[in-house]
Design an enzyme around this catalytic site. Structure first.
Site, short mmCIF file in Angstrom:
data_model
loop_
_atom_site.label_atom_id
_atom_site.label_comp_id
_atom_site.label_asym_id
_atom_site.label_seq_id
_atom_site.Cartn_x
_atom_site.Cartn_y
_atom_site.Cartn_z
N ASP A 91 -11.07 7.24 15.30
CA ASP A 91 -11.83 8.30 14.64
C ASP A 91 -13.11 8.63 15.41
O ASP A 91 -13.53 9.79 15.45
CB ASP A 91 -12.13 7.95 13.18
CG ASP A 91 -12.74 6.57 13.01
OD1 ASP A 91 -12.95 5.86 14.01
OD2 ASP A 91 -13.03 6.18 11.86
N HIS A 123 -13.49 3.62 1.19
CA HIS A 123 -13.86 2.38 0.51
C HIS A 123 -15.24 1.89 0.95
O HIS A 123 -15.74 0.91 0.41
CB HIS A 123 -12.81 1.30 0.79
CG HIS A 123 -12.76 0.90 2.23
ND1 HIS A 123 -12.03 1.61 3.17
CD2 HIS A 123 -13.34 -0.12 2.90
CE1 HIS A 123 -12.16 1.04 4.35
NE2 HIS A 123 -12.95 -0.02 4.22
N ARG A 165 0.81 -1.22 0.00
CA ARG A 165 0.00 0.00 0.00
C ARG A 165 0.85 1.27 0.00
O ARG A 165 0.61 2.19 -0.80
CB ARG A 165 -0.94 0.02 1.21
CG ARG A 165 -2.02 -1.05 1.19
CD ARG A 165 -2.99 -0.81 2.34
NE ARG A 165 -4.04 -1.82 2.39
CZ ARG A 165 -5.05 -1.80 3.26
NH1 ARG A 165 -5.13 -0.82 4.16
NH2 ARG A 165 -5.97 -2.75 3.25
N ASP A 186 -3.83 4.44 4.78
CA ASP A 186 -2.88 4.05 3.74
C ASP A 186 -3.55 3.57 2.46
O ASP A 186 -2.87 3.15 1.52
CB ASP A 186 -1.89 3.00 4.25
CG ASP A 186 -2.59 1.75 4.78
OD1 ASP A 186 -3.83 1.65 4.62
OD2 ASP A 186 -1.91 0.89 5.37
#
Length: 365
Positions: A276, A300, A114, A187
């Site tokens: 988060d 995603h 990544r 990432d």
């Protein structure tokens, strides 16, 4: 005699009517004259003064034509629905990429699969403002970005404790940097730094600003653990780290009692939620600052096929992964084959920076 009298009366009435009509026409023409011209000019259809024609009939026609043209135009403007200006609002603060601290969270096992892709694309143009937070030493990575490769010594597990450990280090490093904005990404994010700076410039970094995109359609519900084994239900919005989020320095400093040093992990443990979510808890629930949403951040967890090629340059972050058991990538065709660019990040990069040496020369934008 009676007949002659009737004829005289009719003629007199007709003359009076004609005189009245003529007077009305003269008043109309006088009404549309430009003040200060002494009656020598009238407003044309474009509002430009034009000399009066000597022919009275043409002059009257022009006066009425101009009047009805302006009337129609006024009605058209009144009926037009309000819309946003095509021009961007002026910046609230003049900042550059050097004012932004971009933290990339990763793990050592993803350094090659990544991280190398990010280093080859967007990070290659933004090394000075990008910091990579990982969980293991990597000499090859250090050769590429030096001290901007930060080993947090946190666990490599994808647990809320490990994630919060890394976020705590990110926060402390940002405060030490004295930069104006803290932006966190994962990432698997491509960051369009130019567009990011443009968005941040709309706000003052000294104000309380929390920018990002929630992954839920409602506030998250949690339980806050209080002293004496008491519990308190809380709910708040948070910006998903998978799409990236930004916090102004002014707001980040206010977070210090709950985020600096080891306090961030303690705060995360109070609500037992990932990093988060903990950021959102501190900002929204504790400090009372609402999340400012931006649909320019993408993770995603959403259908990335909906981002069109013509809109790519406007987005701040992009991602890739799986969505509903299907490959979830930006739909860009013709730049690189899927085998060579499965994430489509190379294609995105060449779309934004066609002068990149390894971009296909036939690509024109």
């Amino acid at each position: 005699m009676l007949k002659n009298g009737a004829k005289k009366t009719a003629v007199s009435g007709a003359c009076s009517a004609s005189l009245c009509l003529l007077l009305l026409l003269l008043v109309a023409v006088h009404h549309h004259q430009v003040p200060g011209t002494g009656g020598d000019a009238v407003l044309g259809e474009t509002g430009v003064r034009s000399p009066l024609l000597r022919n009275g009939e043409d002059s009257n026609r022009r006066g009425f034509s101009s009047y009805f043209t302006r009337l129609t135009r006024g009605r058209r403007e009144a009926d037009r629905p309000p819309g946003r200006s095509s021009e961007d609002p002026p910046p609230a603060e003049d900042i550059g990429a050097q004012d932004v601290f971009i933290a990339v969270k990763t793990t050592k096992k993803f350094h090659r699969s990544r991280l190398d892709l990010l280093l080859e694309t967007w990070i290659s143009r933004n090394v000075q403002q990008t910091y990579i937070f990982t969980d293991g030493e990597d000499e090859e990575l250090k050769k590429k970005i030096g001290s901007h490769a930060i080993n947090t010594n946190c666990s490599a597990a994808h647990s809320r404790q490990a994630l919060s450990c890394k976020m705590a280090v990110e926060y402390d490093r940002f405060i030490e940097s004295r930069k104006k904005w803290f932006c966190h990404v994962d990432d698997d994010n491509y960051v369009n730094v130019g567009t990011l700076v443009k968005l941040l410039s709309r706000y003052q970094h000294t104000q309380d600003v929390y920018l990002g995109k929630p992954s839920l359609d409602r506030p998250i519900e949690a339980t806050e653990r209080l002293p004496d084994n008491k519990m308190k239900p809380v709910n708040f919005w948070f910006a998903t780290g998978g799409a990236g989020f930004c916090v102004s320095r002014g707001l980040a400093l206010k977070m210090s009692p709950w985020a600096s040093g080891g306090h961030f992990m303690n705060t995360a443990e109070k609500i037992r939620l990932p990093d988060d979510c903990t950021i959102g808890y501190i900002i929204e629930s504790v400090l009372g600052v609402p999340l400012t949403r931006s649909n320019l951040f993408h993770s995603h967890l959403e259908n990335l096929q909906q981002v069109s090629k013509s809109e790519v340059h406007r987005q701040i972050t992009l991602s890739y992964g799986m969505f509903e058991n299907k490959s979830n990538i930006i739909n860009l065709k013709g730049l690189f084959p899927l085998e060579e660019d499965p994430s489509r990040f190379k294609s995105v990069h060449c779309l934004l920076y066609p002068d990149t040496p390894w971009c296909p020369p036939q690509v024109a934008f």
